[in-house]
Scaffold this active site. Sequence first.
Site, mmCIF file in Angstrom:
data_model
loop_
_atom_site.group_PDB
_atom_site.id
_atom_site.type_symbol
_atom_site.label_atom_id
_atom_site.label_comp_id
_atom_site.label_asym_id
_atom_site.label_seq_id
_atom_site.Cartn_x
_atom_site.Cartn_y
_atom_site.Cartn_z
ATOM 1 N N ARG A 83 0.852 -1.185 0.000
ATOM 2 C CA ARG A 83 0.000 0.000 0.000
ATOM 3 C C ARG A 83 0.890 1.237 0.000
ATOM 4 O O ARG A 83 1.664 1.441 0.937
ATOM 5 C CB ARG A 83 -0.909 -0.010 1.229
ATOM 6 C CG ARG A 83 -1.743 1.242 1.352
ATOM 7 C CD ARG A 83 -2.702 1.227 2.554
ATOM 8 N NE ARG A 83 -3.360 2.509 2.624
ATOM 9 C CZ ARG A 83 -3.310 3.348 3.658
ATOM 10 N NH1 ARG A 83 -2.688 3.018 4.770
ATOM 11 N NH2 ARG A 83 -3.887 4.516 3.599
ATOM 12 N N HIS A 127 -3.281 10.799 0.618
ATOM 13 C CA HIS A 127 -2.732 10.633 1.967
ATOM 14 C C HIS A 127 -2.190 11.996 2.410
ATOM 15 O O HIS A 127 -1.007 12.157 2.664
ATOM 16 C CB HIS A 127 -1.661 9.533 1.981
ATOM 17 C CG HIS A 127 -1.368 8.963 3.338
ATOM 18 N ND1 HIS A 127 -1.436 7.607 3.627
ATOM 19 C CD2 HIS A 127 -0.994 9.553 4.504
ATOM 20 C CE1 HIS A 127 -1.106 7.393 4.902
ATOM 21 N NE2 HIS A 127 -0.834 8.566 5.455
ATOM 22 N N GLU A 172 -7.547 8.181 6.244
ATOM 23 C CA GLU A 172 -7.863 8.824 7.517
ATOM 24 C C GLU A 172 -8.462 10.231 7.384
ATOM 25 O O GLU A 172 -7.869 11.215 7.838
ATOM 26 C CB GLU A 172 -6.613 8.877 8.401
ATOM 27 C CG GLU A 172 -6.030 7.507 8.686
ATOM 28 C CD GLU A 172 -4.947 7.523 9.771
ATOM 29 O OE1 GLU A 172 -4.522 8.611 10.195
ATOM 30 O OE2 GLU A 172 -4.541 6.434 10.191
ATOM 31 N N TYR A 304 -4.348 2.059 15.830
ATOM 32 C CA TYR A 304 -3.152 2.237 16.667
ATOM 33 C C TYR A 304 -3.438 1.993 18.145
ATOM 34 O O TYR A 304 -2.712 1.275 18.807
ATOM 35 C CB TYR A 304 -2.522 3.625 16.422
ATOM 36 C CG TYR A 304 -1.876 3.665 15.051
ATOM 37 C CD1 TYR A 304 -0.588 3.200 14.867
ATOM 38 C CD2 TYR A 304 -2.591 4.076 13.930
ATOM 39 C CE1 TYR A 304 0.008 3.158 13.603
ATOM 40 C CE2 TYR A 304 -2.006 4.038 12.657
ATOM 41 C CZ TYR A 304 -0.713 3.577 12.508
ATOM 42 O OH TYR A 304 -0.138 3.516 11.268
ATOM 43 N N GLU A 366 -3.517 -0.174 8.148
ATOM 44 C CA GLU A 366 -2.339 0.278 8.902
ATOM 45 C C GLU A 366 -2.411 -0.266 10.319
ATOM 46 O O GLU A 366 -3.477 -0.250 10.946
ATOM 47 C CB GLU A 366 -2.253 1.808 9.038
ATOM 48 C CG GLU A 366 -1.797 2.534 7.817
ATOM 49 C CD GLU A 366 -1.671 4.041 8.048
ATOM 50 O OE1 GLU A 366 -1.395 4.486 9.191
ATOM 51 O OE2 GLU A 366 -1.858 4.770 7.073
HETATM 52 C C1 GBH Z 1 -1.365 7.224 10.625
HETATM 53 O O1 GBH Z 1 -2.016 8.154 11.394
HETATM 54 C C2 GBH Z 1 -1.031 7.821 9.300
HETATM 55 O O2 GBH Z 1 -1.914 7.371 8.296
HETATM 56 C C3 GBH Z 1 0.395 7.604 8.886
HETATM 57 O O3 GBH Z 1 0.712 8.469 7.835
HETATM 58 C C4 GBH Z 1 1.297 7.792 10.067
HETATM 59 O O4 GBH Z 1 2.654 7.781 9.725
HETATM 60 C C5 GBH Z 1 1.005 6.685 11.044
HETATM 61 O O5 GBH Z 1 -0.337 6.628 11.354
HETATM 62 C C6 GBH Z 1 1.804 6.788 12.350
HETATM 63 O O6 GBH Z 1 1.477 7.945 13.027
HETATM 64 O O7 GBH Z 1 -2.634 10.223 21.711
HETATM 65 O O8 GBH Z 1 -1.938 8.069 22.449
HETATM 66 O O9 GBH Z 1 -4.226 8.392 21.892
HETATM 67 C C7 GBH Z 1 -2.269 7.753 12.725
HETATM 68 C C8 GBH Z 1 -3.197 8.664 13.458
HETATM 69 C C9 GBH Z 1 -3.585 9.845 15.437
HETATM 70 C C10 GBH Z 1 -3.139 7.512 15.590
HETATM 71 C C11 GBH Z 1 -3.176 10.021 16.846
HETATM 72 C C12 GBH Z 1 -2.806 7.666 17.063
HETATM 73 C C13 GBH Z 1 -3.159 9.252 18.980
HETATM 74 C C14 GBH Z 1 -2.528 8.309 19.964
HETATM 75 N N1 GBH Z 1 -2.903 8.727 14.862
HETATM 76 N N2 GBH Z 1 -3.426 8.828 17.613
HETATM 77 S S1 GBH Z 1 -2.848 8.790 21.612
#
Ligand code: GBH
Length: 453
Positions: A83, A127, A172, A304, A366
């Site tokens: 991807r 993206h 996202e 995540y 992801e």
């Molecule tokens: C993705 O976004 C993106 O698509 C990618 O480009 C990026 O590199 C990758 O993830 C890694 O960051 O404050 O502890 O609750 C992820 C979006 C938003 C996920 C913030 C985690 C907060 C964690 N993120 N979120 S926390």
Amino acid sequence: TTSAEPNPLPRFPADFVWGASTAAYQIEGAAEEEGKGPSIWDTFVRRQGAVRDGHTGDTACDHYHRFGEDVALMRRLGLDAYRFSISWPRVLPTGEGKVEARGLDFYDRLVDALLEAGVEPTPTLFHWDLPQALEDEGGWMSRATAHRFGEYAAAVAGRLGDRVRRWITLNEPFVHMSFGYGFGVHAPGRALLLDALPVAHHQLLGHGLAVAAIRAAAPDAQVLIANNCSPVRLRSDADAATDRQAADAYDVLHNRLFNDPLLTGAYPDLGAYGQPDPGWGGIVRDGDLDVIAAPLDGLGINYYNPTWVTAPADPAGGLPFDLAEPEQAYPRTSFDWPVVPDGLTELLVGLKARYGTALPPVWITENGCSAPAGLEDRTRIDYLAGHLDAVARARAQGVDVRGYFTWSLLDNFEWAEGYHQRFGLVEVDFATQARTPRASFEWYRALIASQKS
Ligand code: GBH
């Protein structure tokens, strides 16, 4: 290495798709080459204080010139699918009008190299690197951007549609709306708070127009979207009523605002956000939801961690929730995000419970973690193993998950954190551009191989 021993993992079906993800601005570099126009990230990284230590994606992993080496790594890894994202301003330097052939040629070569290596190309059309010229006309706050996105999708699908079988429209849209237009911590750096809501609708409308454009150019192709979703959790000392309300409100903003219109053709009630009008004051027009709810071949999920919320300390103030810290001492990634694999099972089972037969097959588009620099990334192996186990548990409970893409193949430009966070199965030395596979690369390679034997 000793840490490359595969953890015992459940078996996935033979046709389960094993992948890895990247994104254009995070790896390509070549920011001004071969006619590429500036994107909002090219602009934002030059803003004082926007990115840690003033890092930029000008060179990043230099993937634009080194994609052959990167595809060779993918082949070695045994990936079924890769991807990546396509840079809109490489293809259309001002976001519209005449196609820059050299930009499209790059993706044409990449797709051919992937197919040659037996890796299924899985492009994402957006993206976060919007052409700056479109931002100058309002960006995703403007409805016109949705139409420009549909035209861009048609141009790309017209060129690659004979070889690309699976497409992802947006990455996202929640993060792009909230970080980019709500809080201003990502490009385009606008801090509109809840006034950024039209960005959700215009991205979703653009998605729907892109689905139609891709289907017209490549009738047999599959089309997905990648939504980042987060199960919402309460602290154990939560008050039943007001905290539950806060959790529901958060779920509406982060998850349902994007999943509901796609899967049910209706937005959730935004009353908790002071928005009683289902047409959001003229933003949502007649017919838009039909475009947005065009059937999808799959729902991509980026996961995540869960989000903890409480009732707002100041209910009269801005948002109907406060973000909270979990009281449980979860392991933390280098980014300080809590490691909670069962949140992924909870999320997937919850999607199935909410949407039932309207939920298409799910793809994890992801999942991964930032870990300390170095090659012995035991914490990443544990993270991946735990989350794959969580996917298997969701499958066992009837959720139709078809594939898994880890974030990320390579260390890369991690947005506002610059090069400080390392998410790669492959370490990148940004001074020399040397790529060195980590223990997790070997672990993932062995895992994929074992699933196929
Ligand atoms: C993705 O976004 C993106 O698509 C990618 O480009 C990026 O590199 C990758 O993830 C890694 O960051 O404050 O502890 O609750 C992820 C979006 C938003 C996920 C913030 C985690 C907060 C964690 N993120 N979120 S926390």
